[in-house]
Design an enzyme around this catalytic site. Structure first.
Site, PDB file in Angstrom:
ATOM      1  N   GLU A   1     -62.867  -4.257  56.700  1.00 16.10           N
ATOM      2  CA  GLU A   1     -61.711  -3.249  56.072  1.00 16.10           C
ATOM      3  C   GLU A   1     -62.116  -1.881  56.190  1.00 16.10           C
ATOM      4  O   GLU A   1     -62.311  -1.013  55.458  1.00 16.10           O
ATOM      5  CB  GLU A   1     -61.620  -3.416  54.689  1.00 16.10           C
ATOM      6  CG  GLU A   1     -61.059  -4.845  54.204  1.00 16.10           C
ATOM      7  CD  GLU A   1     -60.515  -5.181  53.057  1.00 16.10           C
ATOM      8  OE1 GLU A   1     -60.615  -4.261  52.221  1.00 16.10           O
ATOM      9  OE2 GLU A   1     -60.654  -6.303  52.580  1.00 16.10           O
TER      10      GLU A   1
ATOM     11  N   GLU B   1     -63.887 -10.745  46.968  1.00 15.24           N
ATOM     12  CA  GLU B   1     -64.344  -9.778  45.727  1.00 15.24           C
ATOM     13  C   GLU B   1     -65.023 -10.471  44.547  1.00 15.24           C
ATOM     14  O   GLU B   1     -64.378 -10.295  43.171  1.00 15.24           O
ATOM     15  CB  GLU B   1     -63.402  -8.740  45.592  1.00 15.24           C
ATOM     16  CG  GLU B   1     -63.049  -7.851  46.470  1.00 15.24           C
ATOM     17  CD  GLU B   1     -62.056  -6.647  46.417  1.00 15.24           C
ATOM     18  OE1 GLU B   1     -61.523  -6.513  45.213  1.00 15.24           O
ATOM     19  OE2 GLU B   1     -61.635  -5.994  47.351  1.00 15.24           O
TER      20      GLU B   1
HETATM   21  O1  G3I Z   1     -44.434  -4.645  47.321  1.00 16.95           O
HETATM   22  C1  G3I Z   1     -44.264  -3.358  46.576  1.00 16.95           C
HETATM   23  C2  G3I Z   1     -43.057  -2.598  47.042  1.00 16.95           C
HETATM   24  O2  G3I Z   1     -41.986  -3.540  46.778  1.00 16.95           O
HETATM   25  C3  G3I Z   1     -42.861  -1.300  46.313  1.00 16.95           C
HETATM   26  O3  G3I Z   1     -41.683  -0.677  46.958  1.00 16.95           O
HETATM   27  C4  G3I Z   1     -44.095  -0.373  46.559  1.00 16.95           C
HETATM   28  C5  G3I Z   1     -44.066   0.698  45.889  1.00 16.95           C
HETATM   29  O4  G3I Z   1     -45.362   0.998  45.594  1.00 16.95           O
HETATM   30  O5  G3I Z   1     -45.170  -1.236  45.969  1.00 16.95           O
HETATM   31  C6  G3I Z   1     -45.416  -2.496  46.631  1.00 16.95           C
HETATM   32  O6  G3I Z   1     -46.523  -3.312  46.421  1.00 16.95           O
HETATM   33  C7  G3I Z   1     -47.881  -2.317  46.803  1.00 16.95           C
HETATM   34  C8  G3I Z   1     -48.583  -3.188  47.933  1.00 16.95           C
HETATM   35  O7  G3I Z   1     -49.706  -2.514  48.347  1.00 16.95           O
HETATM   36  C9  G3I Z   1     -47.445  -2.981  49.109  1.00 16.95           C
HETATM   37  O8  G3I Z   1     -47.431  -1.762  49.760  1.00 16.95           O
HETATM   38  C10 G3I Z   1     -48.699  -2.654  45.717  1.00 16.95           C
HETATM   39  O9  G3I Z   1     -48.174  -1.979  44.561  1.00 16.95           O
HETATM   40  C11 G3I Z   1     -49.945  -2.134  45.816  1.00 16.95           C
HETATM   41  O10 G3I Z   1     -50.891  -2.437  44.833  1.00 16.95           O
HETATM   42  C12 G3I Z   1     -50.639  -2.869  47.140  1.00 16.95           C
HETATM   43  O11 G3I Z   1     -51.760  -2.367  47.474  1.00 16.95           O
HETATM   44  C13 G3I Z   1     -52.621  -3.076  48.211  1.00 16.95           C
HETATM   45  C14 G3I Z   1     -53.925  -3.346  47.614  1.00 16.95           C
HETATM   46  O12 G3I Z   1     -54.859  -3.896  48.599  1.00 16.95           O
HETATM   47  C15 G3I Z   1     -53.391  -4.365  46.406  1.00 16.95           C
HETATM   48  O13 G3I Z   1     -53.062  -5.589  46.997  1.00 16.95           O
HETATM   49  C16 G3I Z   1     -52.792  -2.375  49.571  1.00 16.95           C
HETATM   50  O14 G3I Z   1     -51.708  -1.751  50.157  1.00 16.95           O
HETATM   51  C17 G3I Z   1     -53.900  -2.668  50.220  1.00 16.95           C
HETATM   52  O15 G3I Z   1     -54.504  -2.016  51.435  1.00 16.95           O
HETATM   53  C18 G3I Z   1     -55.029  -3.235  49.644  1.00 16.95           C
HETATM   54  O16 G3I Z   1     -56.162  -3.931  50.290  1.00 16.95           O
HETATM   55  C19 G3I Z   1     -57.211  -4.055  49.583  1.00 16.95           C
HETATM   56  C20 G3I Z   1     -57.801  -5.368  50.110  1.00 16.95           C
HETATM   57  O17 G3I Z   1     -56.852  -6.484  50.080  1.00 16.95           O
HETATM   58  C21 G3I Z   1     -59.063  -5.932  49.847  1.00 16.95           C
HETATM   59  N1  G3I Z   1     -59.921  -4.938  49.427  1.00 16.95           N
HETATM   60  C22 G3I Z   1     -59.660  -3.713  49.141  1.00 16.95           C
HETATM   61  C23 G3I Z   1     -58.579  -3.131  49.823  1.00 16.95           C
HETATM   62  C24 G3I Z   1     -58.181  -1.696  49.497  1.00 16.95           C
HETATM   63  O18 G3I Z   1     -57.744  -1.730  47.828  1.00 16.95           O
END
Ligand code: G3I
Length: 398
Positions: free
Chosen positions: A265, A157
């Site tokens: 994705e 990105e």
């Molecule tokens: O790790 C914590 C956990 O300890 C806690 O219990 C939980 C409660 O909400 O949050 C957890 O972290 C989250 C993590 O996903 C694991 O579930 C984060 O808040 C959350 O922001 C994170 O979201 C991910 C996001 O990327 C940010 O990294 C999504 O799962 C994931 O699907 C998403 O993937 C991205 C790609 O990498 C790049 N392209 C866009 C795509 C969608 O946003």
């Protein structure tokens, strides 16, 4: 980001006329066998915690040939605190992949969005200090997984939502505009055998962002930057479209640069998920996968999850959940979208080329499209020198 994503994917557009449900003969083989025969990877995501979910992990191992760590290989997951490096989650995903004969897409070395960069990295203002941290991180990850993970999203990105500028991340602000080239060169120096990819969202759908991404890649390639492929995330926040001719031309514009291409994705949100909605969702999946198969450079289709019960879209705040964007329902039963993908894979690349609205004889050695992917836009750019071949990783051909 949610509002911008909504604009990008055309949420709010009037619904298309509902298509009648279509009977689809179901090939008697898992997706991965059909995908192997079609010389394409079919992937899905995995979180470490999902390894212990027998239904999820079993479906992933049975149906898919590739895995992407949804979060575990991101910098913020590996080094949330400076020098407190923890590869446990990333290792677990890789070990699962190896135990189940799954290829791995390494995701992602540098994510050029401040929101998903560790706070301690984001706080660095000195160029030399930030580059040292980037170099240490890239080196640590690539050296650890050298020979085991061969395909990396090196930069994720890099552009802003609509592609009118770089994303404006700490890497842009502190390192300056050449950092993308520098990171790719670094990655190549550390692991010369790895495939190095740039991954982006919205370029699959937004004409302006597509043109910006083509220009960025063309410039990098012209500078001799070692970049092998472009990943198009293809998060579809609506079941409307894409138009096959337009989508294929997008893929061919990257192919014409000499790059490999992947749908990295894929998900297609559907609401409401009645029979007609699910059918339109299936058609969207079908269009995307058949487009990939029609383009020789397109080597991978990865869905951003396995089952509707685990999807980032339910947390996005854009739709009331459930968004049900994936191939398997909450009980891991295959949906119409699964059958559509299965059928397209079973028909293979020759059938995809035969049904292509573009030039079915196009190869990776020639500019693939004579018209732009965007109605009314200028012709595609002159192809840059072909991307470098990757040792030991022959390019799929149709
Ligand atoms: O790790 C914590 C956990 O300890 C806690 O219990 C939980 C409660 O909400 O949050 C957890 O972290 C989250 C993590 O996903 C694991 O579930 C984060 O808040 C959350 O922001 C994170 O979201 C991910 C996001 O990327 C940010 O990294 C999504 O799962 C994931 O699907 C998403 O993937 C991205 C790609 O990498 C790049 N392209 C866009 C795509 C969608 O946003």
């Amino acid at each position: 980001m949610a509002a911008a994503l909504a604009l990008l994917a055309g949420v709010g557009a009037p619904p298309a006329v509902a298509a009648p449900a279509r009977a689809r003969p179901v090939p008697d083989a898992p997706l991965r066998a059909l995908a192997d025969a079609a010389s394409v990877r079919v992937g899905a995501t995995l979180e470490p915690a999902q390894i212990d979910d027998a239904a999820y992990a079993g479906t992933l191992a049975r149906e898919f040939s590739s895995v992407t760590a949804e979060n575990a290989m991101k910098w913020y997951a590996i080094e949330p605190t400076r020098d407190a490096v923890d590869f446990a989650g990333a290792d677990a995903v890789l070990e699962f992949a190896e135990a189940n004969d799954l290829a791995v897409r390494g995701h992602a070395l540098i994510w050029s969005q401040d929101a998903f960069t560790p706070a301690w990295v984001r706080a660095i203002t000195d160029r030399a200090e930030l580059w040292t941290e980037v170099e240490d991180h890239v080196r640590a990850v690539l050296e650890r997984y050298r020979g085991r993970i061969r395909r990396w999203d090196v930069v994720n990105e890099p552009l802003d939502t609509f592609g009118s500028a770089r994303s404006g991340s700490v890497f842009d602000r502190v390192l300056g505009p050449d950092w993308i080239a520098d990171v790719f060169r670094l990655a190549h120096a550390v692991d010369p055998d790895a495939e190095l990819w740039l991954n982006e969202y919205g370029a699959d759908w937004n004409p302006q962002k597509h043109r910006a991404l083509v220009e960025l890649l063309r410039t990098l390639l012209a500078q001799g930057v070692p970049i092998d492929g472009v990943g198009l995330q293809t998060h579809r926040l609506s079941v409307d479209g894409p138009d096959r001719a337009a989508f294929e031309r997008v893929l061919r514009d990257y192919e014409a640069l000499g790059l490999r291409v992947a749908i990295t994705e894929l998900d297609v949100a559907v609401a409401p998920d009645d029979a007609q909605g699910l059918e339109r969702q299936a058609e969207a999946y079908e269009t995307i996968v058949v487009s990939c198969l029609a383009v020789a450079a397109c080597e991978e289709v990865t869905t951003w999850g396995v089952t509707d019960r685990d999807t980032w879209l339910d947390d996005l705040g854009l739709f009331p959940p459930p968004t049900r964007p994936l191939l398997f329902d909450d009980e891991l039963a295959p949906k119409p979208a699964y059958h559509a993908v299965s059928q397209v894979l079973a028909a293979g690349r020759a059938a995809a080329r035969a049904s292509s609205p573009g030039d079915p004889t196009t190869t990776t050695t020639a500019p693939a499209s004579t018209t732009s992917s965007v109605p009314g836009a200028p012709d595609p750019p002159t192809p840059a020198p072909a991307a470098r071949p990757v040792a030991g990783a022959p390019r799929f051909t149709g």
